[in-house]
Write a protein that holds these residues in place. Structure first.
Motif, PDB file in Angstrom:
ATOM      1  N   GLY A 246      33.428  -2.094 -12.405  1.00 38.38           N
ATOM      2  CA  GLY A 246      34.576  -1.868 -11.538  1.00 38.38           C
ATOM      3  C   GLY A 246      34.263  -2.230 -10.101  1.00 38.38           C
ATOM      4  O   GLY A 246      33.218  -1.827  -9.560  1.00 38.38           O
ATOM      5  N   VAL A 247      35.131  -2.987  -9.454  1.00 37.06           N
ATOM      6  CA  VAL A 247      34.882  -3.455  -8.096  1.00 37.06           C
ATOM      7  C   VAL A 247      34.902  -2.294  -7.104  1.00 37.06           C
ATOM      8  O   VAL A 247      34.052  -2.199  -6.213  1.00 37.06           O
ATOM      9  CB  VAL A 247      35.931  -4.513  -7.692  1.00 37.06           C
ATOM     10  CG1 VAL A 247      35.770  -4.890  -6.224  1.00 37.06           C
ATOM     11  CG2 VAL A 247      35.803  -5.750  -8.562  1.00 37.06           C
ATOM     12  N   TYR A 248      35.861  -1.396  -7.241  1.00 41.43           N
ATOM     13  CA  TYR A 248      35.979  -0.290  -6.283  1.00 41.43           C
ATOM     14  C   TYR A 248      34.988   0.838  -6.562  1.00 41.43           C
ATOM     15  O   TYR A 248      34.335   1.350  -5.655  1.00 41.43           O
ATOM     16  CB  TYR A 248      37.414   0.250  -6.300  1.00 41.43           C
ATOM     17  CG  TYR A 248      38.406  -0.693  -5.676  1.00 41.43           C
ATOM     18  CD1 TYR A 248      38.494  -0.843  -4.294  1.00 41.43           C
ATOM     19  CD2 TYR A 248      39.241  -1.463  -6.472  1.00 41.43           C
ATOM     20  CE1 TYR A 248      39.384  -1.716  -3.712  1.00 41.43           C
ATOM     21  CE2 TYR A 248      40.146  -2.350  -5.908  1.00 41.43           C
ATOM     22  CZ  TYR A 248      40.218  -2.471  -4.533  1.00 41.43           C
ATOM     23  OH  TYR A 248      41.103  -3.352  -3.975  1.00 41.43           O
ATOM     24  N   SER A 249      34.884   1.231  -7.841  1.00 43.48           N
ATOM     25  CA  SER A 249      34.012   2.358  -8.165  1.00 43.48           C
ATOM     26  C   SER A 249      32.548   1.960  -8.317  1.00 43.48           C
ATOM     27  O   SER A 249      31.644   2.766  -8.079  1.00 43.48           O
ATOM     28  CB  SER A 249      34.479   3.019  -9.464  1.00 43.48           C
ATOM     29  OG  SER A 249      34.319   2.124 -10.565  1.00 43.48           O
ATOM     30  N   GLY A 250      32.315   0.720  -8.710  1.00 45.11           N
ATOM     31  CA  GLY A 250      30.956   0.276  -8.974  1.00 45.11           C
ATOM     32  C   GLY A 250      30.428   0.750 -10.312  1.00 45.11           C
ATOM     33  O   GLY A 250      29.261   0.501 -10.646  1.00 45.11           O
TER      34      GLY A 250
END
Length: 300
Positions: A246-250
């Motif tokens: 996930g790009v935002y959560s990592g």
């Protein structure tokens, strides 16, 4: 070139290809004379230009088309090489011959077989789509604007698909010079022609790829194991699990990828709503599916 094929003479593939080619070419010619020309429509191609010339100067459609089609094939062969194949030449000849026969021996009383312009437009789009779809299934092209687009594609950075749309769009604009009963600009000719092009494109897809009722679904969910089991055990479909981030959560994410019918998709969506109402679900049209469980690659 995808449309050049080498079916063995009189083989099942050869008979099938030429059956599609002949039937498609005849349907195209009949549709043009019965549903397009009487309403002064020009849904792209050299036959669209010929319709405008027929309206303005009463020139025969077949003569106008011959004067454009043959030079285009010659010019295309010189610039692009022998890319069209014998079947494209056969298609052009059959369409030209059928149009000439209808113009010469069929009474002009055929004009406006369907009285309602919109209904006529829909019927024209359907028959145009069926005819060109059959020609494409034979691995041929109908020539005309396709050749112009191929030539332009060689010298520009635009895709062939965009160039076909541009060429046909310009041809549609030619209808504006045709006189209307009220003496105004013939916007209705252009609008009806665009509707034909739209319907034609949809029908071509159905004829070439089949009336496809399948969907591609991609699901990002923490309950990916339950969802993939539902697909495998209950829906009897295959699925693939991808690992992503996930790009935002990592955080690491699992994505389930599958193809299924509309009905099966609705069943799956109800299940996902139960097990993970916060799942991310992306559904797209599956225009053509080849492989195990669907259409065999050997049929294409």
């Amino acid at each position: 070139m995808a449309f050049i094929t080498k079916e063995k003479f009189l083989s099942n593939e050869w008979i099938s290809a030429y059956s599609y080619l002949i039937l498609g070419s005849i349907i195209f010619a009949v549709s043009d004379i019965l549903f397009v020309v009487p309403y002064k429509l020009a849904p792209g191609g050299v036959y669209g230009i010929a319709t405008v010339l027929n309206t303005l100067f009463s020139w025969k459609i077949s003569y106008c088309t011959f004067a454009m089609e043959i030079p285009l094939v010659i010019l295309g062969t010189i610039i692009l090489g022998p890319r069209f194949g014998i079947k494209t030449i056969v298609s052009i000849f059959i369409i030209l011959s059928t149009v000439w026969l209808m113009e010469t021996y069929v009474s002009p009383d055929y004009a406006k077989v369907i009285a309602d312009p919109m209904l006529n437009t829909i019927v024209a789009g359907v028959f145009y789509g069926i005819s060109i779809g059959f020609i494409f299934k034979s691995r041929a092209t109908s020539g005309g604007s396709d050749i112009i687009a191929m030539i332009l594609a060689k010298y520009t950075k635009l895709s062939l698909g965009k160039l076909v749309m541009i060429v046909d769009g310009i041809i549609v604009l030619f209808t504006l010079v045709q006189p209307t009963e009220t003496g105004t600009i013939g916007w209705e000719f252009a609008i009806y022609s665009l509707i034909i092009i739209y319907i034609e494109g949809k029908i071509i897809d159905m004829v070439v790829s089949g009336a496809n009722y399948h969907k591609t679904v991609m699901i990002v969910s923490d309950q990916f194991e339950l969802i993939s089991s539902k697909i495998k055990d209950d829906l009897k479909r295959g699925a693939t699990i991808f690992t992503g981030k996930g790009v935002y959560s990592g955080d690491e994410k699992k994505m389930v990828y599958s193809v299924m019918s509309r009905r099966e998709l609705e069943i799956l969506k109800l299940y996902i709503r139960e097990v993970d109402p916060f799942a991310f679900v992306n559904v797209t049209e599956a225009n053509e599916i080849l492989g195990e469980g669907f259409k065999s690659l050997n049929e294409d």
